[in-house]
Scaffold this motif. Structure first.
Motif, PDB file in Angstrom:
ATOM      1  N   VAL A   1      -3.999   9.630   4.426  1.00 58.81           N
ATOM      2  CA  VAL A   1      -4.100   8.870   3.226  1.00 58.81           C
ATOM      3  C   VAL A   1      -5.261   9.463   2.286  1.00 58.81           C
ATOM      4  CG1 VAL A   1      -4.905   6.685   2.401  1.00 58.81           C
ATOM      5  CG2 VAL A   1      -3.139   6.609   4.205  1.00 58.81           C
ATOM      6  N   TRP A   2      -6.427   9.951   2.988  1.00 60.46           N
ATOM      7  CA  TRP A   2      -7.499  10.480   2.014  1.00 60.46           C
ATOM      8  C   TRP A   2      -6.862  11.763   1.688  1.00 60.46           C
ATOM      9  CZ3 TRP A   2      -9.530  15.122   2.773  1.00 60.46           C
ATOM     10  CH2 TRP A   2     -10.510  15.680   1.952  1.00 60.46           C
TER      11      TRP A   2
ATOM     12  N   ILE B   1      -7.139   2.999   3.394  1.00 57.17           N
ATOM     13  CA  ILE B   1      -8.120   3.502   4.335  1.00 57.17           C
ATOM     14  C   ILE B   1      -8.940   2.403   4.801  1.00 57.17           C
ATOM     15  CG2 ILE B   1     -10.317   4.731   4.547  1.00 57.17           C
ATOM     16  CD1 ILE B   1      -8.883   6.828   2.620  1.00 57.17           C
ATOM     17  N   ILE B   2      -9.365   1.248   3.946  1.00 55.67           N
ATOM     18  CA  ILE B   2     -10.219   0.198   4.500  1.00 55.67           C
ATOM     19  C   ILE B   2      -9.165  -0.641   5.381  1.00 55.67           C
ATOM     20  CG2 ILE B   2     -11.027  -2.126   3.588  1.00 55.67           C
ATOM     21  CD1 ILE B   2     -11.863  -0.612   1.073  1.00 55.67           C
ATOM     22  N   PHE B   3      -7.854  -0.700   5.034  1.00 56.50           N
ATOM     23  CA  PHE B   3      -7.032  -1.534   5.872  1.00 56.50           C
ATOM     24  C   PHE B   3      -6.977  -0.932   7.318  1.00 56.50           C
ATOM     25  CE2 PHE B   3      -2.728  -2.133   7.645  1.00 56.50           C
ATOM     26  CZ  PHE B   3      -2.495  -3.423   7.415  1.00 56.50           C
TER      27      PHE B   3
ATOM     28  N   GLY C   1       0.967  -1.091  -0.036  1.00 58.93           N
ATOM     29  CA  GLY C   1      -0.038   0.155  -0.116  1.00 58.93           C
ATOM     30  C   GLY C   1       0.846   1.264  -0.003  1.00 58.93           C
ATOM     31  N   GLY C   2       1.891   1.307   0.731  1.00 59.61           N
ATOM     32  CA  GLY C   2       2.852   2.333   0.874  1.00 59.61           C
ATOM     33  C   GLY C   2       3.532   2.620  -0.306  1.00 59.61           C
ATOM     34  N   ILE C   3       3.948   1.723  -1.130  1.00 57.97           N
ATOM     35  CA  ILE C   3       4.661   1.650  -2.386  1.00 57.97           C
ATOM     36  C   ILE C   3       3.647   2.121  -3.402  1.00 57.97           C
ATOM     37  CG2 ILE C   3       5.734   0.125  -4.325  1.00 57.97           C
ATOM     38  CD1 ILE C   3       7.009  -1.393  -2.008  1.00 57.97           C
ATOM     39  N   GLY C   4       2.486   1.747  -3.281  1.00 50.17           N
ATOM     40  CA  GLY C   4       1.289   2.218  -4.116  1.00 50.17           C
ATOM     41  C   GLY C   4       1.094   3.500  -4.085  1.00 50.17           C
ATOM     42  N   LEU C   5       1.137   4.339  -3.070  1.00 53.07           N
ATOM     43  CA  LEU C   5       0.938   5.706  -2.863  1.00 53.07           C
ATOM     44  C   LEU C   5       1.976   6.336  -3.839  1.00 53.07           C
ATOM     45  CD1 LEU C   5       0.146   6.013   0.702  1.00 53.07           C
ATOM     46  CD2 LEU C   5      -1.463   6.253  -1.185  1.00 53.07           C
TER      47      LEU C   5
ATOM     48  N   VAL D   1      -6.082   9.877  12.246  1.00 50.83           N
ATOM     49  CA  VAL D   1      -5.015  10.814  11.728  1.00 50.83           C
ATOM     50  C   VAL D   1      -4.614  10.153  10.275  1.00 50.83           C
ATOM     51  CG1 VAL D   1      -2.536  11.784  11.792  1.00 50.83           C
ATOM     52  CG2 VAL D   1      -4.611  12.018  13.677  1.00 50.83           C
ATOM     53  N   LEU D   2      -4.234   8.677  10.632  1.00 48.75           N
ATOM     54  CA  LEU D   2      -3.821   8.018   9.280  1.00 48.75           C
ATOM     55  C   LEU D   2      -4.552   7.919   8.259  1.00 48.75           C
ATOM     56  CD1 LEU D   2      -1.889   4.905  11.361  1.00 48.75           C
ATOM     57  CD2 LEU D   2      -1.053   7.286  10.260  1.00 48.75           C
TER      58      LEU D   2
END
Length: 157
Positions: A143-144, A96-98, A78-82, A138-139
């Motif tokens: 991400v949003w 966000i779902i995670f 997920g981080g790499i995808g960002l 906050v997280l």
């Protein structure tokens, strides 16, 4: 909390580094880089503290070891995808779902005083939730903002 410190420090470093390299302030990419760094940092715990992380799940949950490893890998992915414009929107939605789905494990761990680093029941307890739940919000907001809102804004330009 160390997670927030890692996130904010990585954001500052990324912001300054991108400005030095590109001569342009890029808070959007800096925010995504910071979240990626933070997720890779927290994912390490899934592998270093595997036994303790398994204790964060109720007894009824099967395949705990595999689930902890999988969630660590999902954090990294997920981080790499960002980091990539092409995948950012989907990575943000899935993260966000995670974050919503892992919150019950944190609540369970707090209610059962789980100290995942030492794999004991000598943890901080329910008081920890006063920090953990807002941090989770906050997280999700981060991400949003940097993954979804910023992505929509940059595509409109």
């Amino acid at each position: 909390m160390i997670v927030l410190l890692v996130l904010l420090t990585a954001f500052g470093i990324a912001l300054l580094a991108l400005k030095a390299i590109t001569k342009v302030w890029n808070p959007w990419l800096s925010g995504c880089i910071a979240m990626c760094v933070m997720l890779c940092f927290t994912a390490m715990g899934h592998f270093v503290y595997l036994e303790g992380m398994q204790m964060m799940l109720p007894e009824a949950v099967p395949f705990k070891r595999e689930l902890i490893i999988l969630t660590g890998l999902l954090e990294i992915a997920g981080g790499i995808g960002l980091l990539f414009q092409r995948y950012r929107r989907w990575a943000a939605i899935l993260l966000i779902i995670f974050f919503v789905l892992v919150l019950p494990a944190n609540i369970y761990a707090a209610l059962h005083h789980i100290d995942y680093q030492n794999a004991t029941t000598g943890g901080k307890g329910p008081g920890y939730l006063w920090l953990r739940v807002p941090l989770q919000l906050v997280l999700i907001g981060w991400v949003w903002f940097f993954g979804l809102r910023a992505n929509r804004t940059s595509q409109a330009n």
